[in-house]
Design a protein around this motif. Structure first.
Motif, PDB file in Angstrom:
ATOM      1  N   GLU A 301       0.876  -1.169   0.000  1.00 30.05           N
ATOM      2  CA  GLU A 301       0.000   0.000   0.000  1.00 30.05           C
ATOM      3  C   GLU A 301       0.904   1.207   0.000  1.00 30.05           C
ATOM      4  N   ARG A 302       0.666   2.148  -0.874  1.00 33.61           N
ATOM      5  CA  ARG A 302       1.505   3.348  -0.948  1.00 33.61           C
ATOM      6  C   ARG A 302       0.642   4.579  -0.715  1.00 33.61           C
ATOM      7  N   ARG A 303       1.300   5.736  -0.576  1.00 30.09           N
ATOM      8  CA  ARG A 303       0.529   6.948  -0.278  1.00 30.09           C
ATOM      9  C   ARG A 303      -0.389   7.307  -1.426  1.00 30.09           C
ATOM     10  N   TRP A 304      -0.106   6.803  -2.644  1.00 29.11           N
ATOM     11  CA  TRP A 304      -0.929   7.122  -3.807  1.00 29.11           C
ATOM     12  C   TRP A 304      -1.915   6.010  -4.178  1.00 29.11           C
ATOM     13  N   THR A 323       6.596  -7.584 -13.876  1.00 25.95           N
ATOM     14  CA  THR A 323       5.303  -7.012 -14.288  1.00 25.95           C
ATOM     15  C   THR A 323       4.499  -6.666 -13.041  1.00 25.95           C
ATOM     16  N   LYS A 324       3.995  -5.423 -13.018  1.00 24.41           N
ATOM     17  CA  LYS A 324       3.260  -4.931 -11.855  1.00 24.41           C
ATOM     18  C   LYS A 324       1.898  -4.420 -12.279  1.00 24.41           C
ATOM     19  N   ARG A 325       0.938  -4.525 -11.370  1.00 22.18           N
ATOM     20  CA  ARG A 325      -0.337  -3.834 -11.576  1.00 22.18           C
ATOM     21  C   ARG A 325      -0.390  -2.716 -10.545  1.00 22.18           C
ATOM     22  N   LEU A 334       2.305   9.856  -8.657  1.00 25.13           N
ATOM     23  CA  LEU A 334       3.623   9.275  -8.367  1.00 25.13           C
ATOM     24  C   LEU A 334       4.610  10.423  -8.315  1.00 25.13           C
ATOM     25  N   SER A 335       5.725  10.219  -7.643  1.00 22.32           N
ATOM     26  CA  SER A 335       6.749  11.268  -7.599  1.00 22.32           C
ATOM     27  C   SER A 335       7.338  11.480  -8.999  1.00 22.32           C
ATOM     28  N   TYR A 336       7.921  12.672  -9.204  1.00 17.04           N
ATOM     29  CA  TYR A 336       8.670  12.898 -10.459  1.00 17.04           C
ATOM     30  C   TYR A 336      10.050  12.307 -10.219  1.00 17.04           C
ATOM     31  N   MET A 341      18.553   1.791 -13.353  1.00 14.44           N
ATOM     32  CA  MET A 341      18.852   0.428 -13.814  1.00 14.44           C
ATOM     33  C   MET A 341      17.696  -0.219 -14.561  1.00 14.44           C
ATOM     34  N   ARG A 342      16.652   0.555 -14.848  1.00  9.38           N
ATOM     35  CA  ARG A 342      15.537  -0.080 -15.564  1.00  9.38           C
ATOM     36  C   ARG A 342      14.794   0.885 -16.477  1.00  9.38           C
ATOM     37  N   SER A 343      14.213   0.288 -17.520  1.00  7.19           N
ATOM     38  CA  SER A 343      13.247   1.037 -18.331  1.00  7.19           C
ATOM     39  C   SER A 343      11.862   0.501 -17.968  1.00  7.19           C
ATOM     40  N   GLU A 344      10.836   1.268 -18.314  1.00  8.70           N
ATOM     41  CA  GLU A 344       9.476   0.813 -17.997  1.00  8.70           C
ATOM     42  C   GLU A 344       8.555   1.071 -19.179  1.00  8.70           C
ATOM     43  N   VAL A 345       7.597   0.167 -19.352  1.00  8.91           N
ATOM     44  CA  VAL A 345       6.518   0.392 -20.334  1.00  8.91           C
ATOM     45  C   VAL A 345       5.216   0.311 -19.550  1.00  8.91           C
ATOM     46  N   ILE A 389      -0.731  -1.351 -16.086  1.00  7.41           N
ATOM     47  CA  ILE A 389       0.104  -2.554 -16.099  1.00  7.41           C
ATOM     48  C   ILE A 389       1.502  -2.085 -16.510  1.00  7.41           C
ATOM     49  N   GLU A 390       2.460  -2.319 -15.642  1.00  4.16           N
ATOM     50  CA  GLU A 390       3.818  -1.798 -15.849  1.00  4.16           C
ATOM     51  C   GLU A 390       4.783  -2.969 -16.077  1.00  4.16           C
ATOM     52  N   ILE A 391       5.590  -2.857 -17.126  1.00  4.22           N
ATOM     53  CA  ILE A 391       6.625  -3.887 -17.320  1.00  4.22           C
ATOM     54  C   ILE A 391       7.983  -3.221 -17.157  1.00  4.22           C
ATOM     55  N   VAL A 403      15.234   7.706  -8.132  1.00  4.96           N
ATOM     56  CA  VAL A 403      15.753   8.998  -7.709  1.00  4.96           C
ATOM     57  C   VAL A 403      14.578   9.977  -7.822  1.00  4.96           C
ATOM     58  N   ARG A 404      14.106  10.441  -6.649  1.00  2.29           N
ATOM     59  CA  ARG A 404      12.906  11.284  -6.633  1.00  2.29           C
ATOM     60  C   ARG A 404      13.296  12.756  -6.709  1.00  2.29           C
ATOM     61  N   LEU A 405      12.680  13.487  -7.663  1.00  3.27           N
ATOM     62  CA  LEU A 405      13.001  14.908  -7.842  1.00  3.27           C
ATOM     63  C   LEU A 405      11.958  15.797  -7.180  1.00  3.27           C
TER      64      LEU A 405
HETATM   65  O1  LIG Z   1       8.138   7.255  -5.789  1.00  5.74           O
HETATM   66  P1  LIG Z   1       6.702   6.838  -5.791  1.00  5.74           P
HETATM   67  O2  LIG Z   1       5.799   7.990  -6.001  1.00  5.74           O
HETATM   68  O3  LIG Z   1       6.319   6.036  -4.579  1.00  5.74           O
HETATM   69  O4  LIG Z   1       6.491   5.885  -7.061  1.00  5.74           O
HETATM   70  C1  LIG Z   1       6.964   4.570  -7.112  1.00  5.74           C
HETATM   71  C2  LIG Z   1       6.581   3.933  -8.448  1.00  5.74           C
HETATM   72  O5  LIG Z   1       7.219   4.647  -9.488  1.00  5.74           O
HETATM   73  C3  LIG Z   1       6.964   4.179 -10.815  1.00  5.74           C
HETATM   74  O6  LIG Z   1       7.707   4.918 -11.740  1.00  5.74           O
HETATM   75  C4  LIG Z   1       7.323   2.720 -10.952  1.00  5.74           C
HETATM   76  O7  LIG Z   1       8.722   2.566 -10.872  1.00  5.74           O
HETATM   77  C5  LIG Z   1       6.656   1.912  -9.861  1.00  5.74           C
HETATM   78  O8  LIG Z   1       7.084   0.581  -9.971  1.00  5.74           O
HETATM   79  C6  LIG Z   1       6.995   2.473  -8.478  1.00  5.74           C
HETATM   80  O9  LIG Z   1       6.323   1.724  -7.494  1.00  5.74           O
END
Ligand SMILES: O=P(O)(O)OC[C@H]1O[C@@H](O)[C@@H](O)[C@@H](O)[C@@H]1O
Length: 418
Positions: A301-304, A323-325, A334-336, A341-345, A389-391, A403-405
């Motif tokens: 569970e996340r803040r979002w 693969t994530k839902r 989500l944070s900017y 080490m990864r790319s995402e689709v 759906i994230e890969i 790295v959160r900006l």
């Molecule tokens: O930094 P927050 O906002 O928690 O976001 C975290 C999320 O970011 C996305 O770009 C993905 O990488 C997700 O797999 C990850 O769970």
């Protein structure tokens, strides 16, 4: 559990002076359960109750300027109690002040010679004082049934992990051990603190301890045995139990059914993180057993909102694919951020959102697919609840590779305008 305790603290008007001490990994979950206004004291990593309480004490001392004479009460978040219990908690301060003890705790009047709890053994032949507390002689942790029965004859009480002490008592103990009493310094040294409980490190070594007996409802929901005793239905989620499997419970968070045939007195608990099958009275042993398992979180569970890992594989060339839902509640973002080490689709499967990739904002909706290369800055906000759906593809797929900006959407928009 945590919502119930917080509501009880609020009803008893104790929430305005309460803090939740938690490890970094549980912050998002607590925020999503209780909202973002609940004050938290955050441990850099999970250790045990002694380091956690010591850290909280340094927070009150060095960050909040709390007087060393103030009485601090510590309580776990997993007991099932009624409101009277909190009246006893309020009495702890007076017990400390009147008895001048180092520690005052609540002792629950046992209802059976249980082997699951720790026992507080009072000094023999002492009666409860008019102030309501009794002097404590010693402690016994999880005795056998016979020993427990003997302890009950000595008027022993269950130790429910509710302690109180003057702030100065704990600060002095830290100074004697040459540990920092400044919060930031203790955070730096946190990984050097012993992984030991507050009971063993402090309470059992204290010179003067008193206990306030409590006669009402109290159950520790920290084991599956005690938790299922309070669940009315035998099956939660998809599942079926045969008639001869008496006193058996299934708690299933997965989408596949569980069938239990001819197995009485067990709990089957299934979640994306694992499946537990345990004889009920032995379920407390799971904590030690799972210490050997090292697995990334499969549901959080996340803040979002929340995410669940659907699949995780390593290809023969060493590439990891995960693969994530994800579900983002309306209005959340989500944070900017970027990954090293990864790319995402991302395939947007439901909802409408605003998506930013390398400082360019676009609208996205169900059916859209976006590609996020390694190091590309990205964020998304749900205008309507979003399901994605994230890969992920890369060399090391861990939550920490972020790295959160900016955390807030407004701050991100401000930066785009500049
Ligand atoms: O930094 P927050 O906002 O928690 O976001 C975290 C999320 O970011 C996305 O770009 C993905 O990488 C997700 O797999 C990850 O769970």
């Amino acid at each position: 559990m945590i919502q119930r305790i917080w509501k009880q603290l609020k009803t008893k008007k104790m929430d305005h002076s309460a803090y939740i001490s938690t490890s970094k990994t549980q912050v998002d979950m607590i925020t999503s359960q209780l909202g973002s206004n609940v004050p938290l004291i955050i441990e850099p990593e999970r250790r045990d109750t002694y380091p956690a309480i010591a850290l909280a004490a340094t927070y009150f001392y060095s960050k909040q300027g709390v007087d060393l004479n103030e009485v601090i009460v510590v309580m776990p978040v997993d007991p099932y109690t009624d409101y009277q219990f909190f009246d006893k908690v309020k009495e702890l301060e007076d017990a400390i002040r009147q008895s001048d003890a180092d520690i005052a705790l609540i002792g629950v009047q046992p209802t059976s010679p249980s082997e699951k709890y720790g026992y507080i053994i009072p000094v023999q032949n002492t009666l409860k004082t008019s102030e309501g507390y009794i002097p404590v002689d010693s402690f016994t942790e999880k005795p056998s049934k016979d020993e427990a029965a003997k302890l009950l004859r000595q008027n022993a009480l269950w130790n429910c992990g509710v302690f109180s002490f003057r702030l100065g008592y704990l600060i002095q103990l830290l100074e004697e051990k040459k540990l920092p009493v400044e919060f930031d310094e203790l955070v730096e040294k946190y990984d050097q603190l012993p992984k030991i409980s507050f009971d063993y490190e402090v309470v059992e070594k204290a010179d003067r301890v008193v206990a306030i007996p409590y006669h009402g409802t109290w159950r520790d929901l920290g084991t599956w045995d005690t938790l299922t005793a309070d669940i009315q239905t035998k099956v939660i989620g998809k599942g079926i139990i045969s008639d001869d499997s008496s006193n058996t419970h299934v708690v299933n968070e997965l989408d596949i059914p569980i069938a239990v045939v001819g197995v009485p007195n067990v709990v089957v608990a299934a979640s994306p993180d694992g499946i537990l099958v345990s004889e009920k009275s032995e379920s407390h042993r799971v904590k030690d057993l799972v210490k050997k398992i090292d697995q990334r979180p499969m549901f959080e569970e996340r803040r979002w909102g929340w995410y669940r890992v659907l699949d995780y594989q390593t290809r023969t060339d060493g590439t990891d694919i995960l693969t994530k839902r994800l579900c983002l509640y309306a209005g959340k973002n989500l944070s900017y951020q970027y990954h090293q080490m990864r790319s995402e689709v991302w395939t947007i499967v439901a909802g409408i959102g605003e998506f930013v990739l390398n400082d360019r904002l676009i609208r996205v909706k169900a059916g859209d697919v976006v590609r996020i290369p390694v190091h590309a800055k990205h964020a998304i906000k749900a205008i309507e609840e979003l399901e994605i759906i994230e890969i992920q593809m890369g060399t090391r797929l861990v939550e920490e590779d972020i790295v959160r900006l900016f955390m807030s959407w407004d701050d991100l928009l401000d930066s785009l305008r500049q």
